[in-house]
Enzyme design. Structure first.
Site, PDB file in Angstrom:
ATOM      1  CB  SER A 252      -0.885   0.010   1.252  1.00 20.56           C
ATOM      2  OG  SER A 252      -1.398   1.311   1.456  1.00 20.56           O
TER       3      SER A 252
ATOM      4  CG  HIS B 291      -3.654  -1.719  -1.770  1.00 20.73           C
ATOM      5  ND1 HIS B 291      -4.695  -2.551  -2.147  1.00 20.73           N
ATOM      6  CD2 HIS B 291      -4.140  -0.924  -0.794  1.00 20.73           C
ATOM      7  CE1 HIS B 291      -5.764  -2.265  -1.417  1.00 20.73           C
ATOM      8  NE2 HIS B 291      -5.450  -1.292  -0.593  1.00 20.73           N
TER       9      HIS B 291
ATOM     10  N   GLY C 162      -9.191   3.683   6.593  1.00 19.23           N
ATOM     11  CA  GLY C 162      -8.935   5.120   6.770  1.00 19.23           C
ATOM     12  C   GLY C 162      -7.482   5.431   7.048  1.00 19.23           C
ATOM     13  CG  PHE C 163      -6.172   6.654   9.655  1.00 19.55           C
ATOM     14  CD1 PHE C 163      -7.514   6.600  10.006  1.00 19.55           C
ATOM     15  CD2 PHE C 163      -5.596   7.885   9.365  1.00 19.55           C
ATOM     16  CE1 PHE C 163      -8.275   7.759  10.084  1.00 19.55           C
ATOM     17  CE2 PHE C 163      -6.352   9.056   9.444  1.00 19.55           C
ATOM     18  CZ  PHE C 163      -7.699   8.994   9.806  1.00 19.55           C
ATOM     19  N   GLY C 164      -3.246   3.816   7.701  1.00 21.76           N
ATOM     20  CA  GLY C 164      -2.273   2.736   7.798  1.00 21.76           C
ATOM     21  C   GLY C 164      -1.813   2.623   9.241  1.00 21.76           C
ATOM     22  N   GLY C 165      -1.048   1.587   9.534  1.00 19.55           N
ATOM     23  CA  GLY C 165      -0.447   1.440  10.862  1.00 19.55           C
ATOM     24  C   GLY C 165      -1.378   0.999  11.966  1.00 19.55           C
TER      25      GLY C 165
ATOM     26  CG  MET D  80     -11.602  -3.306   4.411  1.00 20.73           C
ATOM     27  SD  MET D  80     -10.064  -2.883   3.593  1.00 20.73           S
ATOM     28  CE  MET D  80      -9.313  -1.833   4.833  1.00 20.73           C
TER      29      MET D  80
ATOM     30  CG  MET E  52     -11.333   2.816   1.369  1.00 18.18           C
ATOM     31  SD  MET E  52      -9.869   2.760   2.420  1.00 18.18           S
ATOM     32  CE  MET E  52      -8.604   2.967   1.165  1.00 18.18           C
TER      33      MET E  52
ATOM     34  N   GLY F  24       1.327  -1.950   4.164  1.00 18.06           N
ATOM     35  CA  GLY F  24       1.982  -0.653   4.010  1.00 18.06           C
ATOM     36  C   GLY F  24       3.093  -0.532   5.045  1.00 18.06           C
TER      37      GLY F  24
ATOM     38  CG  ASP G  90      -5.078   2.158   0.688  1.00 16.44           C
ATOM     39  OD1 ASP G  90      -4.044   1.799   1.263  1.00 16.44           O
ATOM     40  OD2 ASP G  90      -6.030   1.394   0.442  1.00 16.44           O
TER      41      ASP G  90
ATOM     42  CG  ASP H 220      -6.259  -3.232   2.718  1.00 14.31           C
ATOM     43  OD1 ASP H 220      -6.898  -2.508   1.941  1.00 14.31           O
ATOM     44  OD2 ASP H 220      -5.284  -2.827   3.387  1.00 14.31           O
ATOM     45  N   GLY H 221      -4.833  -4.597   5.902  1.00 16.41           N
ATOM     46  CA  GLY H 221      -4.883  -3.845   7.156  1.00 16.41           C
ATOM     47  C   GLY H 221      -4.145  -4.548   8.283  1.00 16.41           C
ATOM     48  N   GLY H 222      -3.020  -3.991   8.701  1.00 16.46           N
ATOM     49  CA  GLY H 222      -2.299  -4.539   9.853  1.00 16.46           C
ATOM     50  C   GLY H 222      -1.586  -5.847   9.579  1.00 16.46           C
TER      51      GLY H 222
ATOM     52  CG  HIS I 108      -9.163  -0.107  -0.969  1.00 18.25           C
ATOM     53  ND1 HIS I 108      -8.647  -0.300   0.302  1.00 18.25           N
ATOM     54  CD2 HIS I 108     -10.503  -0.182  -0.840  1.00 18.25           C
ATOM     55  CE1 HIS I 108      -9.645  -0.489   1.152  1.00 18.25           C
ATOM     56  NE2 HIS I 108     -10.784  -0.432   0.479  1.00 18.25           N
TER      57      HIS I 108
ATOM     58  CG  MET J 278      -8.491   6.763   2.014  1.00 21.20           C
ATOM     59  SD  MET J 278      -7.588   6.788   3.580  1.00 21.20           S
ATOM     60  CE  MET J 278      -6.895   5.134   3.547  1.00 21.20           C
TER      61      MET J 278
HETATM   62  C1  DX5 Z   1      -6.551   1.328   5.269  1.00 24.76           C
HETATM   63  C2  DX5 Z   1      -5.982   0.903   3.937  1.00 24.76           C
HETATM   64  C3  DX5 Z   1      -4.931  -0.179   4.029  1.00 24.76           C
HETATM   65  C4  DX5 Z   1      -3.788   0.229   4.848  1.00 24.76           C
HETATM   66  C5  DX5 Z   1      -2.789  -0.882   4.990  1.00 24.76           C
HETATM   67  O1  DX5 Z   1      -7.756   1.999   5.044  1.00 24.76           O
HETATM   68  O2  DX5 Z   1      -7.025   0.394   3.131  1.00 24.76           O
HETATM   69  O3  DX5 Z   1      -4.480  -0.500   2.715  1.00 24.76           O
HETATM   70  O4  DX5 Z   1      -3.173   1.340   4.263  1.00 24.76           O
HETATM   71  O5  DX5 Z   1      -1.713  -0.327   5.660  1.00 24.76           O
HETATM   72  P1  DX5 Z   1      -1.034  -1.078   6.894  1.00 24.76           P
HETATM   73  O6  DX5 Z   1      -0.351  -2.273   6.275  1.00 24.76           O
HETATM   74  O7  DX5 Z   1      -0.108  -0.061   7.458  1.00 24.76           O
HETATM   75  O8  DX5 Z   1      -2.129  -1.471   7.829  1.00 24.76           O
HETATM   76 ZN    ZN Z   2      -6.474  -0.514   1.087  1.00 26.78          ZN
END
Ligand code: DX5
Ligand code: ZN
Length: 219
Positions: free
Chosen positions: A9, A34, A143-146, A138, A69, A198, A36, A176-178, A67, A38
């Site tokens: 991502s 990927h 909404g956010f990475g990390g 998901m 969103m 990401g 993202d 996708d996510g974490g 993706h 938003m």
């Molecule tokens: C969150 C995104 C994910 C996210 C993944 O809304 O859709 O793609 O960025 O990032 P990490 O791997 O940091 O969770």
């Molecule tokens: Zn994503």
């Protein structure tokens, strides 16, 4: 050996040099990119739109796994297709007519994905699984990475994989996510064949992208 694809991502990339970051991901062995998108309405964050994707298109031949969103999503699908997206993934809650939006993406000759938020059950898309190329599960609230991986989605991945096998369907299961080195093996065993990451890819092992992608894939 299962064919596992990695879709880093770019939400975790250095936005001041996204083109170079995408080249680093390609050199590091990424299978997809990927992206993202938003809008600050469907999710409480704002990132990039079609003009940025259009410029990034020149930096790699890798497929753009976009993706969306954003809501309402239907009226923007054509813009993202023309900007160079290869896979366009939408959230069912973001369109008034999921079937029409799926058909539009296919008319534009793009692969179509549908994303399930952690609280959205599989049954709302069960009837259209035969019509799509990818389900994006998901494992965080978008909404956010990390963010921290939500282990309760493992059961959802297993259930979706079972439906895929029982009905002899061949959509990809992307999570996708974490995603990190301690949960990727379980996610893959549950039935995922594409991992989005990401934070782990850009920040583990002092940002050694190649090592991080290889480690995730080898789990
Ligand atoms: C969150 C995104 C994910 C996210 C993944 O809304 O859709 O793609 O960025 O990032 P990490 O791997 O940091 O969770
Ligand atoms: Zn994503």
């Amino acid at each position: 050996m299962k064919n596992i694809q990695i879709s880093p991502s770019i939400l975790s990339a250095d936005f001041s040099q996204l083109g170079e970051e995408i080249k680093r991901l390609e050199d590091g062995g990424a299978d997809l990119i990927h992206v993202d998108v938003m809008d600050g309405h469907f999710v409480p964050n704002i990132t990039i739109g079609p003009p940025v994707i259009k410029t990034l298109r020149n930096y790699t031949k890798l497929p753009f796994d976009v993706h969306l969103m954003i809501s309402p999503v239907h009226k923007y699908i054509k813009n993202f297709a023309e900007a160079g997206s290869d896979i366009i993934t939408i959230h069912p809650e973001a369109t008034d007519n999921l079937i029409e939006s799926i058909q539009l993406i296919k008319q534009l000759k793009k692969k179509v994905g549908v994303s399930l938020n952690p609280n959205t059950e599989i049954n709302i898309i069960e009837k259209i699984l035969k019509d799509i190329d990818l389900v994006l599960i998901m494992s965080v609230h978008p909404g956010f990475g990390g963010q921290k991986f939500m282990p309760e989605v493992i059961e959802k991945i297993k259930k979706l994989f079972q439906i895929k096998k029982d009905n002899k369907l061949n959509f990809d299961i992307e999570v996708d996510g974490g995603i990190n080195f301690s949960n990727s093996k379980e996610v893959i065993s549950a039935g995922a064949n594409i991992l989005v990451s990401g934070t782990t890819i850009f920040h583990e092992n002092n940002g050694d992208i190649k090592k991080n992608i290889e480690t995730l894939r080898s789990m």
